[in-house]
Design an enzyme around this catalytic site. Sequence first.
Site, PDB file in Angstrom:
ATOM      1  N   GLU A   1      -3.627   7.377  -3.916  1.00 45.13           N
ATOM      2  CA  GLU A   1      -3.446   6.127  -3.181  1.00 45.13           C
ATOM      3  C   GLU A   1      -3.353   4.944  -4.137  1.00 45.13           C
ATOM      4  O   GLU A   1      -4.111   4.860  -5.097  1.00 45.13           O
ATOM      5  CB  GLU A   1      -4.642   5.939  -2.237  1.00 45.13           C
TER       6      GLU A   1
ATOM      7  N   TYR B   1       0.865  -1.188   0.000  1.00 45.11           N
ATOM      8  CA  TYR B   1       0.000   0.000   0.000  1.00 45.11           C
ATOM      9  C   TYR B   1       0.897   1.233   0.000  1.00 45.11           C
ATOM     10  O   TYR B   1       1.863   1.319   0.754  1.00 45.11           O
ATOM     11  CB  TYR B   1      -0.865   0.013   1.270  1.00 45.11           C
TER      12      TYR B   1
END
Length: 384
Positions: free
Chosen positions: A190, A101
Site C-alpha cells: 500500500e 492512494y
Amino acid sequence: MDLYEYQGKELFRRFGIPVSDGGLAETPDEARVVSEGIGGEVVVKAQVLTGGRGKAGGVKLANGPDEAEARAKGILGLDIRGHVVRRLWIERASDVAKEYYLSVTFDRGEKNALLMLTTEGGVDIEEVAAKRPEELARLHVHPFEGFQPHHARRLVYAAGIEDPEEQRQIAEIIGRLYEAFVESDAMLCEINPLVVTPERVVRALDSKFTVDDNALFRHEDIEEMRDLDAYPAEERAARAKGVTYVKLDGEVGILGNGAGLVMSTLDVIALAGGRPANFCDLGGGGHAQGVVDALEVITADPQVRAIFFNIFGGITRGDEVARGILQAVEQMEIKHPIVVRLDGTNAEEGRRLLAEADVADLHVEATMLDAARRAVQLAEQAVA
Ligand code: GDP
Ligand code: MN
C-alpha cells in the site's frame, strides 16, 4: 510479517517505484548526521508497525540538521498506539500538490488480487471506502492472466486521473507495485500517500508492506528484516521454539492439537462465557518437549488466568501428551490452574497418568464443553 516503512520503501526501490532518499537514525545525533547528508528540508518519521503516525505526532518536517535533531528528540520514545518509537526514517522532504492512494491486496471472496486507487489519499482509506465508495477505483487481476498494461490504464481512468503526465507515471507504478506484490509473496502493498509534486512528479511517500509468513522461507532477505524486539516476549519465544502461537485478549490460554480443534476450542470457550487469551497449536505432534515449549509460551503471557489443554489423539497419543504435561509442571512453576480434556488414541492411559500424578490445580474433564466451562470458571476466580 509487517515491514517498517523504510523496509517497504527499500523493496519499492528495488522494484523501481520512486521513493525519496533518506537514512535511518536511532538517536537525535544520528538524525542530525543523516539530515546533514541529505541537505535542505527533511521529514523525520517514526518507524513503528502501525499506521496513523502523522496524526499521533510521529511525522514532522524539519528545516536543516538542528531542527531534525530537535524533532528526533521529540519523536523518539513516543508511544504510538502501544508502539514505542526506537527508530526514525529521515528523508528528503517532498513538495506535495496532491495525495493519492494506491494498493494491491487479496480479495479473498473473489479469489483474485485487487488493485485500488483513489485521488482521495493521505487520509484513512477505510473512511473513503465507507463514505465515498464511488471515489475508490477497484480492479481485479486474475493470477492466470497476470498484470497487463490495460489494467493500469483502466484503473487510472476509473480513478479520474486526467493529467497525462500523472497517468503515465501512475500506470507505470501500478505495474511495478503489482510485481513487488507477486515477487515478494506479499499480502498487502500500500502507498498512502502516493504524491504528485508541483512539478508533476509522482512518488511514494509512505509504504505499508505485509509479506506472507508462510513464504518467508524463500525470501531470506525479507526474513532478515524482522525486528525481533518489536514482538511481545511470548511471540519471540514461540518463534524461537517453532511453536504456532497467536495472541488474543482474553484470560484463558489454549493449547490444542490441529488447527480445526483449536478453532472449535476458541468457540467453546466463548460459548462457556469466557475469552481466549491466546492459543498454541501443537499440530500433529504432542510429544513431551513440544508440550513443555507450548506451555512456556502460553504462561509467558501475563493475561493468562487459566490454561485449557484440549487434545484429541489421532497420531498424537494421549499418554505422550499426559507425560508432556507432567514433565512441564515438574520443570517449570506454573501458577495457573490447568484443565485437561484428553480424548482419542491412548486417552485412557493419559488420563490415568494424570490422575495418578495427582498434581495440584490440574483438572481432568470428560468432555470439551465441561472442560471449557471449568477453565472459564477457574479463570474468573483467578481474576476475582
Ligand atoms: P502515516 O500517518 O503513518 O500514514 O504516515 P505518512 O508517512 O503517510 O505521513 C503522514 C502525512 O505526513 C502524509 O500523509 C503527508 O501529508 C505528510 N508527509 C509525509 N512526508 C511528507 C513530505 O515529504 N512532505 C510533506 N509536505 N508532507 C509529508
Ligand atoms: Mn500513510
